[in-house]
Design an enzyme around this catalytic site. Structure first.
Site, PDB file in Angstrom:
ATOM      1  N   SER A 149       0.871  -1.192   0.000  1.00 12.63           N
ATOM      2  CA  SER A 149       0.000   0.000   0.000  1.00 12.63           C
ATOM      3  C   SER A 149       0.902   1.235   0.000  1.00 12.63           C
ATOM      4  CB  SER A 149      -0.857   0.015   1.275  1.00 12.63           C
ATOM      5  OG  SER A 149      -1.422   1.286   1.476  1.00 12.63           O
ATOM      6  N   TYR A 162      -2.807  -1.182  10.337  1.00 10.33           N
ATOM      7  CA  TYR A 162      -2.624  -1.246   8.876  1.00 10.33           C
ATOM      8  C   TYR A 162      -1.296  -0.617   8.483  1.00 10.33           C
ATOM      9  CZ  TYR A 162      -4.021  -1.060   3.935  1.00 10.33           C
ATOM     10  OH  TYR A 162      -4.100  -1.235   2.567  1.00 10.33           O
TER      11      TYR A 162
HETATM   12  P1  NAD Z   1     -11.106  -6.094  -0.414  1.00  7.08           P
HETATM   13  O1  NAD Z   1     -11.581  -5.944   0.978  1.00  7.08           O
HETATM   14  O2  NAD Z   1     -12.033  -5.765  -1.528  1.00  7.08           O
HETATM   15  O3  NAD Z   1     -10.537  -7.569  -0.651  1.00  7.08           O
HETATM   16  C1  NAD Z   1      -9.690  -8.176   0.268  1.00  7.08           C
HETATM   17  C2  NAD Z   1      -9.736  -9.663   0.045  1.00  7.08           C
HETATM   18  O4  NAD Z   1      -8.927 -10.319   1.046  1.00  7.08           O
HETATM   19  C3  NAD Z   1     -11.136 -10.229   0.174  1.00  7.08           C
HETATM   20  O5  NAD Z   1     -11.304 -11.227  -0.814  1.00  7.08           O
HETATM   21  C4  NAD Z   1     -11.118 -10.824   1.577  1.00  7.08           C
HETATM   22  O6  NAD Z   1     -12.061 -11.862   1.735  1.00  7.08           O
HETATM   23  C5  NAD Z   1      -9.691 -11.348   1.616  1.00  7.08           C
HETATM   24  N1  NAD Z   1      -9.233 -11.650   2.967  1.00  7.08           N
HETATM   25  C6  NAD Z   1      -9.227 -10.838   4.058  1.00  7.08           C
HETATM   26  N2  NAD Z   1      -8.751 -11.490   5.125  1.00  7.08           N
HETATM   27  C7  NAD Z   1      -8.437 -12.742   4.696  1.00  7.08           C
HETATM   28  C8  NAD Z   1      -7.916 -13.885   5.338  1.00  7.08           C
HETATM   29  N3  NAD Z   1      -7.627 -13.883   6.648  1.00  7.08           N
HETATM   30  N4  NAD Z   1      -7.693 -15.001   4.608  1.00  7.08           N
HETATM   31  C9  NAD Z   1      -7.995 -15.031   3.290  1.00  7.08           C
HETATM   32  N5  NAD Z   1      -8.502 -13.977   2.630  1.00  7.08           N
HETATM   33  C10 NAD Z   1      -8.735 -12.846   3.339  1.00  7.08           C
HETATM   34  O7  NAD Z   1      -9.794  -5.213  -0.510  1.00  7.08           O
HETATM   35  P2  NAD Z   1      -8.914  -4.702  -1.748  1.00  7.08           P
HETATM   36  O8  NAD Z   1      -9.074  -3.240  -1.813  1.00  7.08           O
HETATM   37  O9  NAD Z   1      -9.144  -5.511  -2.955  1.00  7.08           O
HETATM   38  O10 NAD Z   1      -7.489  -4.974  -1.127  1.00  7.08           O
HETATM   39  C11 NAD Z   1      -6.625  -6.011  -1.536  1.00  7.08           C
HETATM   40  C12 NAD Z   1      -5.230  -5.677  -1.051  1.00  7.08           C
HETATM   41  O11 NAD Z   1      -4.844  -4.420  -1.602  1.00  7.08           O
HETATM   42  C13 NAD Z   1      -5.096  -5.546   0.480  1.00  7.08           C
HETATM   43  O12 NAD Z   1      -3.881  -6.129   0.894  1.00  7.08           O
HETATM   44  C14 NAD Z   1      -5.075  -4.040   0.687  1.00  7.08           C
HETATM   45  O13 NAD Z   1      -4.359  -3.681   1.834  1.00  7.08           O
HETATM   46  C15 NAD Z   1      -4.359  -3.588  -0.575  1.00  7.08           C
HETATM   47  N6  NAD Z   1      -4.599  -2.179  -0.894  1.00  7.08           N
HETATM   48  C16 NAD Z   1      -5.847  -1.749  -1.275  1.00  7.08           C
HETATM   49  C17 NAD Z   1      -6.022  -0.394  -1.555  1.00  7.08           C
HETATM   50  C18 NAD Z   1      -7.337   0.170  -1.990  1.00  7.08           C
HETATM   51  O14 NAD Z   1      -7.454   1.410  -2.083  1.00  7.08           O
HETATM   52  N7  NAD Z   1      -8.348  -0.639  -2.265  1.00  7.08           N
HETATM   53  C19 NAD Z   1      -4.955   0.507  -1.444  1.00  7.08           C
HETATM   54  C20 NAD Z   1      -3.732   0.028  -1.034  1.00  7.08           C
HETATM   55  C21 NAD Z   1      -3.562  -1.317  -0.769  1.00  7.08           C
END
Ligand code: NAD
Length: 266
Positions: A149, A162
């Site tokens: 991130s 986080y």
């Molecule tokens: P999201 O919440 O839409 O998806 C997250 C996924 O991880 C889901 O499928 C959830 O079920 C799964 N998950 C959570 N805990 C879990 C566990 N213990 N075991 C197995 N699966 C698990 O989020 P996203 O936005 O798609 O984020 C995905 C990644 O990208 C994350 O690591 C997040 O930190 C990172 N990220 C997202 C953003 C953003 O703006 N969306 C920005 C920076 C980083």
């Protein structure tokens, strides 16, 4: 944005954690569109089956469902055994699953802090360890891409767990990259900025907040999941063969200190 019509991952086997929605789902689609056979991890089988139904089929066999909670060592062992067994190997691991819990830091609950670290740090470590053990057995040149991130770099007040977890991920990537570079294993990260996914529903679904978020980004818009998937695919592809230990910020310029766009200090 769909994957370009090429087949960089034809015949390759890719495991993606947290693939039931958001960036993980888009990444699964992107790899499958480029010919990979993927294993989808998440905690809810029905959601993973729904994602699998949207993926293009590949001749090597059905995409695999590898259910399990990545923060649990026993689940990791079972889901890697299933994914590697059914795929017949593993070429790319995408450590994508992650989550966050907001709280003023003076009120943060230890259980919440530890819960976020358990998934975002332990889950990454356990996943990487399982892939490395598999690859080292037969000198396989595997590739790991971790979804970090911008908060690997930018502080995130009221999200202490986080923030700490993504800082840790940056050093996990650099350490593993150095430890295994001579064995032909590459380890990199993408660091997304503000991306339109369910994790961000609070501002994505509120037009005023959406505008406020966009105004902080030098490119004046949030990113989408496919733009992150494309960067993950790049770091897993042969085009990036000489890149390891790096974090690629995919953030519309968010880490460029937007307030300095116009000179104000001299
Ligand atoms: P999201 O919440 O839409 O998806 C997250 C996924 O991880 C889901 O499928 C959830 O079920 C799964 N998950 C959570 N805990 C879990 C566990 N213990 N075991 C197995 N699966 C698990 O989020 P996203 O936005 O798609 O984020 C995905 C990644 O990208 C994350 O690591 C997040 O930190 C990172 N990220 C997202 C953003 C953003 O703006 N969306 C920005 C920076 C980083």
């Amino acid at each position: 944005m769909t994957a370009p019509s090429r087949s960089r991952f034809k015949g390759q086997k890719v495991l993606i954690t947290g693939a039931s929605q958001g960036i993980g789902e888009a990444t699964a689609l992107y790899f499958a569109q480029e010919g990979a056979r993927v294993a989808l991890n998440g905690r809810k089988e029905d959601k993973l089956i729904a994602v699998r139904d949207k993926l293009p089929k590949v001749p090597e066999g059905e995409h695999v469902i590898a259910t399990g909670d990545i923060s649990k060592e026993s689940d990791i062992e079972a889901l890697f055994a299933k994914a590697i067994g059914e795929l017949g190997g593993l070429d790319v691991l995408v450590c994508n699953a992650g989550y966050q819990i907001p709280s003023p830091s003076e009120d943060i609950k230890l259980a919440d802090f530890e819960g976020v670290l358990a998934v975002n740090v332990n889950g990454v470590m356990l996943s990487c360890r399982a892939a490395l053990r598999h690859w080292l057995k037969d000198n396989h040149h595997g590739r790991i891409v971790v979804n970090s991130s911008v908060h690997q770099l930018i502080p995130k007040p009221s999200y202490l767990g986080y923030s700490a977890s993504k800082g840790a991920v940056g050093n996990i990537v650099r350490t593993l990259a150095l430890e295994y570079a001579s064995r032909g294993i590459r380890v990199n990260a993408v660091a997304p900025g503000a991306i339109v996914t369910p994790i961000n529903d609070s501002w994505v679904k509120d037009p005023e907040q959406y505008k406020a978020v966009a105004s902080h980004i030098p490119m004046k818009r949030p990113g989408n999941s496919e733009e992150i998937a494309a960067s993950i695919a790049f770091l897993a592809a042969d085009e990036s063969n000489y890149i390891t230990g790096q974090t690629l910020y995919v953030d519309g310029g968010l880490t460029l200190y937007g307030d300095f766009e116009k000179n104000w200090s001299s």
